[in-house]
Write a protein that holds these residues in place. Structure first.
Motif, PDB file in Angstrom:
ATOM      1  N   ALA A  29       0.834  -1.199   0.000  1.00  0.00           N
ATOM      2  CA  ALA A  29       0.000   0.000   0.000  1.00  0.00           C
ATOM      3  C   ALA A  29       0.870   1.251   0.000  1.00  0.00           C
ATOM      4  O   ALA A  29       0.574   2.239  -0.699  1.00  0.00           O
ATOM      5  CB  ALA A  29      -0.927  -0.006   1.211  1.00  0.00           C
ATOM      6  N   ASN A  30       1.967   1.219   0.739  1.00  0.00           N
ATOM      7  CA  ASN A  30       2.868   2.366   0.782  1.00  0.00           C
ATOM      8  C   ASN A  30       3.519   2.618  -0.580  1.00  0.00           C
ATOM      9  O   ASN A  30       3.739   3.773  -0.966  1.00  0.00           O
ATOM     10  CB  ASN A  30       3.943   2.152   1.847  1.00  0.00           C
ATOM     11  CG  ASN A  30       4.857   3.337   1.993  1.00  0.00           C
ATOM     12  OD1 ASN A  30       6.043   3.259   1.669  1.00  0.00           O
ATOM     13  ND2 ASN A  30       4.330   4.461   2.472  1.00  0.00           N
ATOM     14  N   ALA A  31       3.800   1.558  -1.330  1.00  0.00           N
ATOM     15  CA  ALA A  31       4.359   1.726  -2.680  1.00  0.00           C
ATOM     16  C   ALA A  31       3.374   2.463  -3.581  1.00  0.00           C
ATOM     17  O   ALA A  31       3.766   3.316  -4.395  1.00  0.00           O
ATOM     18  CB  ALA A  31       4.718   0.368  -3.270  1.00  0.00           C
ATOM     19  N   HIS A  32       2.087   2.160  -3.447  1.00  0.00           N
ATOM     20  CA  HIS A  32       1.063   2.884  -4.219  1.00  0.00           C
ATOM     21  C   HIS A  32       1.025   4.359  -3.835  1.00  0.00           C
ATOM     22  O   HIS A  32       0.885   5.233  -4.698  1.00  0.00           O
ATOM     23  CB  HIS A  32      -0.321   2.263  -3.978  1.00  0.00           C
ATOM     24  CG  HIS A  32      -0.503   0.922  -4.598  1.00  0.00           C
ATOM     25  ND1 HIS A  32       0.105  -0.208  -4.107  1.00  0.00           N
ATOM     26  CD2 HIS A  32      -1.232   0.516  -5.669  1.00  0.00           C
ATOM     27  CE1 HIS A  32      -0.238  -1.240  -4.848  1.00  0.00           C
ATOM     28  NE2 HIS A  32      -1.046  -0.841  -5.799  1.00  0.00           N
ATOM     29  N   LEU A  33       1.115   4.619  -2.553  1.00  0.00           N
ATOM     30  CA  LEU A  33       1.103   5.999  -2.087  1.00  0.00           C
ATOM     31  C   LEU A  33       2.310   6.762  -2.643  1.00  0.00           C
ATOM     32  O   LEU A  33       2.176   7.906  -3.109  1.00  0.00           O
ATOM     33  CB  LEU A  33       1.119   6.027  -0.565  1.00  0.00           C
ATOM     34  CG  LEU A  33       0.882   7.374   0.133  1.00  0.00           C
ATOM     35  CD1 LEU A  33      -0.473   7.960  -0.252  1.00  0.00           C
ATOM     36  CD2 LEU A  33       0.973   7.196   1.639  1.00  0.00           C
ATOM     37  N   LYS A  34       3.468   6.124  -2.640  1.00  0.00           N
ATOM     38  CA  LYS A  34       4.665   6.735  -3.207  1.00  0.00           C
ATOM     39  C   LYS A  34       4.506   6.968  -4.714  1.00  0.00           C
ATOM     40  O   LYS A  34       4.954   8.008  -5.242  1.00  0.00           O
ATOM     41  CB  LYS A  34       5.879   5.836  -2.953  1.00  0.00           C
ATOM     42  CG  LYS A  34       6.257   5.668  -1.488  1.00  0.00           C
ATOM     43  CD  LYS A  34       6.901   6.913  -0.934  1.00  0.00           C
ATOM     44  CE  LYS A  34       7.481   6.670   0.451  1.00  0.00           C
ATOM     45  NZ  LYS A  34       8.083   7.900   1.024  1.00  0.00           N
TER      46      LYS A  34
END
Length: 330
Positions: free
Chosen positions: A231-236
């Motif tokens: 999920a953090n990769a998507h946010l980045k």
């Protein structure tokens, strides 16, 4: 501005919604609730129940919300099922994604993050972690349906004011460390989810499909990534595109592979339960070994995994499975 999350009531999508809410984003969710759950959606998000190919509903969403990005998770994901029923996968994953992309272009939504998959590679040549430049040879309709959507995104970006990021997931597992959501679908086929169910007595044991693969212990090898890191990769990716970054494709994994039997031993160790394991023949569509080279995600997105530990992944999955059992008993 708001972010539209398709499939936001599902496993990965619900984690994404919480990550966006935690980051202070305005979030809109579209989900038909075929495998997702309304209760899994963060209460701060605005929810629409429906299909991603419903053009009238999409028009309503775009008119009622100032959407500047779409994060697209909605789709079918079971590899053997795609082999048995390929046309439904091309319909749900490819045809309906085409409708969503067209609606985004018509509404002038500039940014799109796509939930792709390592299945686009099939079984790579050699044993080195796979790069995004590797040959694309999907071995299942699931992988092919996702690759077709990547191609549509590439061509759409070339023709319109439209930027996309396609994130090729490796094997997603675990649950929100804060216990807000996790993999909740009945009959799910994710290895760690199934093993946790067996460890908690929700099933009598579990099957291992194929013990004669050309790997050290004969079982398939996969790269397991914690869902919160994903999920953090998507946010980045979203932050990068908003800052003017161009379209890219990036692997999401840790660069370390574990065999099926190694994963089961880890689940047994963390849970303290020696659940039964039954051995069966190979399943159609399963790749032998695939491990990510995540350097593009790390360099281009500035992504740094926080939970790259199999024991931690298993612990969060077990905790969520235990919570789910208690929740369903109420």
């Amino acid at each position: 501005m708001a972010v539209l999350v398709t499939g936001g009531a599902g496993y990965i999508g619900s984690h994404m919604v919480w990550a966006l809410v935690d980051a202070g984003e305005e979030v809109v969710v579209l989900d038909r609730l075929s495998t997702g759950f309304r209760w899994a959606v963060a209460p701060e998000a605005r929810f629409y129940e429906g299909d991603i190919a419903d053009t009238a509903l999409l028009a309503t969403i775009f008119s009622e919300n100032a959407i500047d990005a779409i994060i697209h998770f909605a789709g079918s994901i079971v590899v053997p099922e795609s082999v048995a029923d390929p046309l439904s996968y091309y319909e749900n994953n490819t045809v309906k994604s085409r409708a969503l992309i067209a609606a985004a272009v018509a509404a002038k939504v500039p940014h799109f993050v796509f939930s792709s998959t390592a299945a686009v590679y099939g079984t790579p040549d050699g044993i080195e972690p796979v790069l995004e430049t590797a040959a694309l040879r999907p071995e299942s309709p699931y992988g092919s349906s996702k690759l077709m959507t990547e191609i549509m995104l590439r061509d759409t970006a070339a023709a319109h004011d439209f930027t996309y990021t396609a994130l090729r997931y490796f094997n997603v597992a675990g649950a929100d460390p804060r216990g807000r959501t996790g993999q909740s679908t009945k009959g799910a086929t994710h290895l760690i989810k199934v093993a946790c169910e067996a460890a908690l007595g929700k099933r009598g044991g579990m099957d291992v499909y194929g013990t004669d693969y050309p790997t050290p212990d004969g079982t398939c090898v996969r790269d397991y990534i914690h869902v919160s890191d994903l999920a953090n990769a998507h946010l980045k990716a979203l932050q990068r595109m908003r800052a003017g970054g161009g379209s890219i494709v990036a692997n999401c994994g840790y660069g370390r592979g574990f065999s099926v039997l190694e994963v089961l031993e880890q689940v047994k160790a963390v849970s303290g339960v020696a659940f039964p394991v039954h051995f069966a023949g190979r399943r159609p569509g399963d790749a032998v070994l695939i491990v990510a080279n995540p350097s593009v995600a790390m360099q281009e997105l500035g992504w740094t995994p926080q939970h790259a530990d199999l024991a931690f992944i298993v612990r969060t999955a077990l905790d969520w499975e235990d919570h789910l059992g208690k929740r369903n008993q109420r």
